[in-house]
Design a protein around this motif. Structure first.
Motif, PDB file in Angstrom:
ATOM      1  N   ARG A 157       0.900  -1.150  -0.183  1.00 49.69           N
ATOM      2  CA  ARG A 157      -0.095  -0.020   0.079  1.00 49.69           C
ATOM      3  C   ARG A 157       1.089   1.114   0.040  1.00 49.69           C
ATOM      4  O   ARG A 157       0.383   2.360  -0.590  1.00 49.69           O
ATOM      5  N   GLU A 158       1.835   1.156   0.836  1.00 46.48           N
ATOM      6  CA  GLU A 158       2.934   2.198   0.660  1.00 46.48           C
ATOM      7  C   GLU A 158       3.471   2.646  -0.728  1.00 46.48           C
ATOM      8  O   GLU A 158       3.501   3.411  -0.909  1.00 46.48           O
ATOM      9  N   VAL A 159       3.922   1.244  -1.360  1.00 45.41           N
ATOM     10  CA  VAL A 159       4.425   1.588  -2.859  1.00 45.41           C
ATOM     11  C   VAL A 159       3.404   2.110  -3.845  1.00 45.41           C
ATOM     12  O   VAL A 159       3.596   3.064  -4.361  1.00 45.41           O
ATOM     13  N   ARG A 160       2.159   1.763  -3.406  1.00 46.35           N
ATOM     14  CA  ARG A 160       0.904   2.385  -4.293  1.00 46.35           C
ATOM     15  C   ARG A 160       1.005   3.759  -4.143  1.00 46.35           C
ATOM     16  O   ARG A 160       0.525   4.479  -5.183  1.00 46.35           O
ATOM     17  N   ARG A 161       1.070   4.151  -2.991  1.00 49.93           N
ATOM     18  CA  ARG A 161       0.930   5.718  -2.621  1.00 49.93           C
ATOM     19  C   ARG A 161       2.098   6.468  -3.238  1.00 49.93           C
ATOM     20  O   ARG A 161       1.751   7.517  -3.730  1.00 49.93           O
ATOM     21  N   VAL A 162       3.276   5.907  -3.221  1.00 50.47           N
ATOM     22  CA  VAL A 162       4.428   6.894  -3.550  1.00 50.47           C
ATOM     23  C   VAL A 162       4.549   6.877  -5.067  1.00 50.47           C
ATOM     24  O   VAL A 162       5.163   7.402  -5.821  1.00 50.47           O
ATOM     25  N   LEU A 163       3.835   5.864  -5.704  1.00 53.74           N
ATOM     26  CA  LEU A 163       4.101   5.562  -7.123  1.00 53.74           C
ATOM     27  C   LEU A 163       2.739   6.442  -7.909  1.00 53.74           C
ATOM     28  O   LEU A 163       1.605   6.435  -7.210  1.00 53.74           O
ATOM     29  N   GLU A 164       3.285   7.037  -8.790  1.00 53.77           N
ATOM     30  CA  GLU A 164       2.355   7.732  -9.578  1.00 53.77           C
ATOM     31  C   GLU A 164       1.356   6.797 -10.396  1.00 53.77           C
ATOM     32  O   GLU A 164       1.530   5.587 -10.722  1.00 53.77           O
ATOM     33  N   PRO A 165       0.027   7.308 -10.809  1.00 52.14           N
ATOM     34  CA  PRO A 165      -0.925   6.491 -11.194  1.00 52.14           C
ATOM     35  C   PRO A 165      -0.478   5.546 -12.484  1.00 52.14           C
ATOM     36  O   PRO A 165      -1.238   4.289 -12.478  1.00 52.14           O
ATOM     37  N   ASP A 166       0.319   5.850 -13.353  1.00 51.28           N
ATOM     38  CA  ASP A 166       0.524   5.099 -14.496  1.00 51.28           C
ATOM     39  C   ASP A 166       2.041   4.526 -14.139  1.00 51.28           C
ATOM     40  O   ASP A 166       2.778   3.986 -15.078  1.00 51.28           O
ATOM     41  N   GLY A 167       2.408   4.390 -12.878  1.00 53.73           N
ATOM     42  CA  GLY A 167       3.826   3.733 -12.480  1.00 53.73           C
ATOM     43  C   GLY A 167       3.729   2.376 -12.446  1.00 53.73           C
ATOM     44  O   GLY A 167       2.701   1.711 -12.791  1.00 53.73           O
ATOM     45  N   ARG A 168       4.695   1.884 -12.238  1.00 54.02           N
ATOM     46  CA  ARG A 168       4.897   0.205 -12.101  1.00 54.02           C
ATOM     47  C   ARG A 168       5.871  -0.020 -11.059  1.00 54.02           C
ATOM     48  O   ARG A 168       6.796   0.553 -10.571  1.00 54.02           O
ATOM     49  N   LEU A 169       5.550  -1.252 -10.692  1.00 55.91           N
ATOM     50  CA  LEU A 169       6.327  -1.942  -9.299  1.00 55.91           C
ATOM     51  C   LEU A 169       6.965  -3.230 -10.248  1.00 55.91           C
ATOM     52  O   LEU A 169       6.196  -3.947 -10.470  1.00 55.91           O
ATOM     53  N   VAL A 170       8.249  -3.413  -9.686  1.00 57.66           N
ATOM     54  CA  VAL A 170       8.720  -4.457 -10.311  1.00 57.66           C
ATOM     55  C   VAL A 170       9.394  -5.222  -9.274  1.00 57.66           C
ATOM     56  O   VAL A 170      10.408  -4.743  -8.467  1.00 57.66           O
ATOM     57  N   ILE A 171       9.122  -6.449  -8.733  1.00 58.19           N
ATOM     58  CA  ILE A 171       9.474  -7.250  -7.962  1.00 58.19           C
ATOM     59  C   ILE A 171      10.193  -8.697  -8.170  1.00 58.19           C
ATOM     60  O   ILE A 171       9.774  -9.177  -9.107  1.00 58.19           O
ATOM     61  N   THR A 172      11.520  -8.738  -7.776  1.00 58.87           N
ATOM     62  CA  THR A 172      12.258 -10.045  -8.134  1.00 58.87           C
ATOM     63  C   THR A 172      12.386 -10.567  -6.745  1.00 58.87           C
ATOM     64  O   THR A 172      12.967  -9.746  -5.811  1.00 58.87           O
ATOM     65  N   ASP A 173      12.191 -11.764  -6.590  1.00 56.80           N
ATOM     66  CA  ASP A 173      12.291 -12.350  -5.326  1.00 56.80           C
ATOM     67  C   ASP A 173      12.411 -13.912  -5.657  1.00 56.80           C
ATOM     68  O   ASP A 173      11.968 -14.398  -6.573  1.00 56.80           O
ATOM     69  N   TRP A 174      12.640 -14.662  -4.425  1.00 61.10           N
ATOM     70  CA  TRP A 174      12.671 -16.122  -4.390  1.00 61.10           C
ATOM     71  C   TRP A 174      10.987 -16.624  -4.869  1.00 61.10           C
ATOM     72  O   TRP A 174      10.183 -15.924  -4.087  1.00 61.10           O
ATOM     73  N   PRO A 236      -0.923   0.049 -11.103  1.00 53.20           N
ATOM     74  CA  PRO A 236      -2.081   0.215 -10.008  1.00 53.20           C
ATOM     75  C   PRO A 236      -3.166  -0.212 -11.179  1.00 53.20           C
ATOM     76  O   PRO A 236      -3.264  -0.012 -12.405  1.00 53.20           O
ATOM     77  N   ALA A 237      -4.161  -0.768 -10.290  1.00 51.52           N
ATOM     78  CA  ALA A 237      -5.311  -1.401 -11.129  1.00 51.52           C
ATOM     79  C   ALA A 237      -6.220  -0.579 -11.471  1.00 51.52           C
ATOM     80  O   ALA A 237      -7.431  -0.790 -11.870  1.00 51.52           O
ATOM     81  N   HIS A 238      -6.259   0.734 -10.878  1.00 51.72           N
ATOM     82  CA  HIS A 238      -7.304   1.778 -10.997  1.00 51.72           C
ATOM     83  C   HIS A 238      -8.635   1.321 -10.475  1.00 51.72           C
ATOM     84  O   HIS A 238      -9.534   1.620 -11.380  1.00 51.72           O
ATOM     85  N   THR A 239      -8.590   0.475  -9.336  1.00 50.76           N
ATOM     86  CA  THR A 239      -9.804   0.108  -9.047  1.00 50.76           C
ATOM     87  C   THR A 239     -10.414   1.150  -7.935  1.00 50.76           C
ATOM     88  O   THR A 239      -9.553   2.104  -7.538  1.00 50.76           O
ATOM     89  N   SER A 240     -11.134   0.887  -7.285  1.00 55.18           N
ATOM     90  CA  SER A 240     -11.760   1.682  -6.138  1.00 55.18           C
ATOM     91  C   SER A 240     -10.989   1.253  -4.660  1.00 55.18           C
ATOM     92  O   SER A 240     -11.424   1.745  -3.705  1.00 55.18           O
ATOM     93  N   VAL A 241      -9.941   0.543  -4.949  1.00 56.17           N
ATOM     94  CA  VAL A 241      -9.261   0.130  -3.427  1.00 56.17           C
ATOM     95  C   VAL A 241      -8.790   1.403  -2.884  1.00 56.17           C
ATOM     96  O   VAL A 241      -8.117   2.124  -3.800  1.00 56.17           O
TER      97      VAL A 241
END
Ligand SMILES: C[S@@+](CC[C@H](N)C(=O)[O-])C[C@H]1O[C@@H](n2cnc3c(N)ncnc32)[C@H](O)[C@@H]1O
Length: 247
Positions: A157-174, A236-241
């Motif tokens: 939720r924090e990442v969603r907040r600091v990302l701009e609406p058209d931004g993206r999050l890339v997660i690399t993990d196990w 961001p899914a542009h939902t009502s979340v």
């Protein structure tokens, strides 16, 4: 307040409130414990990290970089930047990017500071309470750190907040879809220095969806016989979340 999902709906408000508070307290305590474990573990590891983990960091960094699809001048945040290897490669390959790194462990940040240009922004902090304004970044990257997070729901939720609406999050993990990673998780839990939370791809997608993200791509791959990884790109899914600042 209605009954919590799954309860029998006894209408016993104070017991339900008590349940919520108890769970809340336990989660806070577990988060603080995990943060102390992380600080201890990475303070201990910091000096040897680049040497000891060179193969792994090189492979995961390369896999992540090849999936970032960057445009010049984007603002990128690397959460859990550690010793700054990813940021270093990004600044060499894409000098016009505006790069920021965040990590809670001063000894890891010190090594990153040494490696990186003095004007590259480095901050101390946790993913669960990002010290940035809303909509500050176009891209957020989490490389090999998501398994450390005790409260990924809050962090997302924090990442969603600091990302701009058209931004993206890339997660690399196990990736818990690989048997070797599930076994590794068990082993690490037994020898417990820092708790690990290894997700399967569908679990990560579900967590992200609850925080208002939709996965656009999920790549699963092995970098060695042991390490099964995933790189997921989420938007961001542009939902009502509701997007609230979770502190
Ligand atoms: C395995 S290292 C990965 C470092 C770097 N991203 C890399 O790929 O080499 C995990 C890093 O995540 C940081 N970390 C752990 N939990 C974190 C959290 N909740 N928020 C931000 N960073 C965290 C640790 O301090 C550590 O530097």
């Amino acid at each position: 307040m209605g009954p919590r999902p799954g309860s029998r709906g006894t209408g016993c408000r104070h017991r339900i409130a008590g349940w919520d508070q108890g769970v809340g307290r336990r989660l806070i305590i577990e988060t603080r414990r995990q943060q102390s474990r992380i600080t201890r573990e990475y303070t201990r590891l910091a000096r040897a990290y680049d040497t000891k983990w060179s193969f792994y960091v090189d492979a995961t960094t390369r896999s992540t970089l090849s999936r970032l699809n960057l445009r010049a001048h984007e603002r990128l945040l690397d959460i859990g930047c550690g010793t700054g290897v990813l940021l270093h490669r990004l600044s060499a390959d894409h000098p016009a990017l505006q790069l920021t790194g965040l990590d809670p462990v001063p000894d890891m940040l010190r090594i990153a500071r040494h490696r990186l240009a003095p004007d590259l922004e480095l901050c101390a902090g946790w993913a669960e309470a990002l010290p940035f304004m809303d909509d500050r970044f176009d891209v957020v990257v989490c490389c090999s750190m998501f398994h450390c997070i005790a409260r990924p729901d809050i962090a997302l939720r924090e990442v969603r907040r600091v990302l701009e609406p058209d931004g993206r999050l890339v997660i690399t993990d196990w990736c818990g879809d690989y048997l070797t990673c599930r076994m590794l998780k068990r082993y690490l839990r037994l020898s417990d220095r820092a708790q690990t939370y290894v997700h399967r791809a569908h679990e990560l997608r579900q967590l992200a969806a609850s925080a208002g993200f939709a996965a656009t791509t999920t790549d699963r791959y092995k970098i060695s016989r042991l390490w099964g990884m995933m790189t997921m790109t989420l938007r961001p899914a542009h939902t009502s979340v509701p997007i609230t600042t979770a502190r």
